[in-house]
Design a protein around this motif. Structure first.
Motif, PDB file in Angstrom:
ATOM      1  N   ALA A 195      -5.084 -10.976 -29.033  1.00  0.00           N
ATOM      2  CA  ALA A 195      -3.923 -11.674 -29.578  1.00  0.00           C
ATOM      3  C   ALA A 195      -4.266 -13.125 -29.894  1.00  0.00           C
TER       4      ALA A 195
ATOM      5  N   ALA B 288       1.339 -12.967 -36.770  1.00  0.00           N
ATOM      6  CA  ALA B 288       2.441 -12.082 -36.389  1.00  0.00           C
ATOM      7  C   ALA B 288       1.927 -10.861 -35.619  1.00  0.00           C
ATOM      8  N   VAL B 289       0.777 -10.332 -36.040  1.00  0.00           N
ATOM      9  CA  VAL B 289       0.191  -9.193 -35.318  1.00  0.00           C
ATOM     10  C   VAL B 289      -0.220  -9.629 -33.912  1.00  0.00           C
ATOM     11  N   GLY B 290      -0.784 -10.835 -33.799  1.00  0.00           N
ATOM     12  CA  GLY B 290      -1.118 -11.356 -32.475  1.00  0.00           C
ATOM     13  C   GLY B 290       0.107 -11.510 -31.605  1.00  0.00           C
TER      14      GLY B 290
ATOM     15  N   LEU C 192      -6.305 -13.294 -33.056  1.00  0.00           N
ATOM     16  CA  LEU C 192      -5.519 -13.094 -34.275  1.00  0.00           C
ATOM     17  C   LEU C 192      -4.715 -14.344 -34.626  1.00  0.00           C
TER      18      LEU C 192
ATOM     19  N   GLY D 163      -5.338 -16.814 -37.840  1.00  0.00           N
ATOM     20  CA  GLY D 163      -4.305 -17.183 -38.802  1.00  0.00           C
ATOM     21  C   GLY D 163      -4.198 -18.682 -38.972  1.00  0.00           C
TER      22      GLY D 163
ATOM     23  N   ALA E 245       2.859  -9.789 -31.890  1.00  0.00           N
ATOM     24  CA  ALA E 245       3.308  -8.436 -31.553  1.00  0.00           C
ATOM     25  C   ALA E 245       2.525  -7.871 -30.377  1.00  0.00           C
ATOM     26  N   LEU E 246       1.215  -8.160 -30.321  1.00  0.00           N
ATOM     27  CA  LEU E 246       0.408  -7.713 -29.184  1.00  0.00           C
ATOM     28  C   LEU E 246       0.912  -8.313 -27.872  1.00  0.00           C
TER      29      LEU E 246
ATOM     30  N   TRP F 173      -6.384  -7.462 -24.360  1.00  0.00           N
ATOM     31  CA  TRP F 173      -5.325  -7.555 -25.357  1.00  0.00           C
ATOM     32  C   TRP F 173      -4.908  -9.010 -25.584  1.00  0.00           C
TER      33      TRP F 173
ATOM     34  N   VAL G  51       0.542 -13.089 -41.383  1.00  0.00           N
ATOM     35  CA  VAL G  51       0.453 -11.704 -40.917  1.00  0.00           C
ATOM     36  C   VAL G  51      -0.472 -11.611 -39.709  1.00  0.00           C
ATOM     37  N   LEU G  52      -1.623 -12.294 -39.766  1.00  0.00           N
ATOM     38  CA  LEU G  52      -2.552 -12.284 -38.631  1.00  0.00           C
ATOM     39  C   LEU G  52      -1.874 -12.810 -37.371  1.00  0.00           C
TER      40      LEU G  52
END
Length: 299
Positions: free
Chosen positions: A275, A131-133, A278, A282, A135-136, A271, A128-129
């Motif tokens: 990213a 994936a959020v990175g 994150l 992970g 996404a950024l 950003w 998840v960590l």
């Protein structure tokens, strides 16, 4: 009981760090070569020089030809073919060095699917960590990472992970010889794809315009990244537990981002740093937690 040493001597720490520096700076080197060479032609040259002349001195590992062929196709035409296409104007070296590390999670998922291993909660959190990175990067990418570049690099990471699974089935063959001889099977499809999609004219123009710096970049890919990098990594893994050596791989995207910023002027916006934090968090969680679980289990 394993006779591998958990303690790393200074020489081995320096060697592992050197490999991370070579692999991390590799993304800037790719960008340099792509200034003159079409990406598929570049990939074909990379694996040609990785195979020759090393094949005359390094014996073929005792694994089936089909295993070598599968690895060569996945890593050659898959991972590097797609990565080089993406880096030809669709993703920056720093972003590519970060996104490609998704191969860690793809490898875990593929291994779990094929062996029915149960995924642990910490692996889900780590994913998840990351994936959020990712996404950024997708939200703010712009010229740093276009949707096409992002998709191609993610597919390259998937091919890398699939190659890892194939390599696991080789029965522990020497990695250096394995990489050298599998390169043989990457060359024909890359040449064929280059002829079809890039064309003879682009190939001829790329070869004629390639200067000494371009050829140095190609050789760096073949000898530095492949033979020196993989050879040194295999040497370390043969003498120390994977949990001791693997965390050094976290330096690769750090070096990739830093070298791209220093040598190509790639900006490190807030950003992008978030990213990177994150994704690296992970990766670190996945490595460190797994090591702790194994350590507690051995007590």
């Amino acid at each position: 009981m394993s006779n591998k040493q958990t303690h790393l001597p200074i020489a081995h720490i320096l060697l592992a760090t050197m490999v991370a520096l070579v692999w991390g700076s590799n993304f800037v080197v790719i960008k340099i070569a792509l200034a003159h060479l079409p990406p598929l032609l570049f990939a074909a040259l990379r694996f040609t020089f990785a195979f020759l002349p090393a094949a005359f001195f390094i014996p073929r590992p005792a694994v089936p030809w089909r295993n070598l062929a599968a690895y060569g196709l996945l890593i050659g035409a898959g991972q590097f073919g797609l990565l080089y296409i993406a880096m030809k104007g669709s993703i920056s070296p720093g972003s590519a060095s970060l996104v490609i590390q998704l191969q860690v999670f793809f490898t875990i998922a593929l291994a779990a699917h094929l062996t029915s291993e149960r995924l642990h909660a910490f692996q889900g959190v780590a994913l998840v960590l990351a994936a959020v990175g990712l996404a950024l990067i997708a939200m703010h990418g712009g010229s740093d990472a276009t949707p096409l570049g992002l998709c191609l690099t993610v597919l390259a990471a998937l091919c890398w992970a699939s190659g890892n699974i194939v390599a696991r089935a080789s029965g522990g063959a020497g990695m250096l010889g394995y990489v050298v001889w599998s390169s043989l099977f990457a060359i024909p499809p890359l040449i064929a794809l280059s002829l079809v999609f890039e064309g003879r004219t682009a190939i001829a123009q790329g070869l004629s315009s390639a200067d000494a710096t371009t050829w140095a970049a190609v050789l760096y890919q073949s000898f530095g990244n492949t033979l020196l990098g993989y050879g040194s990594w295999a040497y370390l893994l043969a003498r120390h537990p994977a949990a001791t050596i693997s965390p050094f791989a976290l330096l690769v995207p750090v070096v990739g981002l830093a070298s791209s910023a220093l040598l190509t002027g790639e900006p490190l916006q807030s950003w992008k740093l978030a990213a990177a934090g994150l994704v690296l968090s992970g990766l670190a969680l996945n490595l460190v937690w797994a090591s702790l679980v194994r350590w507690q289990g051995s007590r």
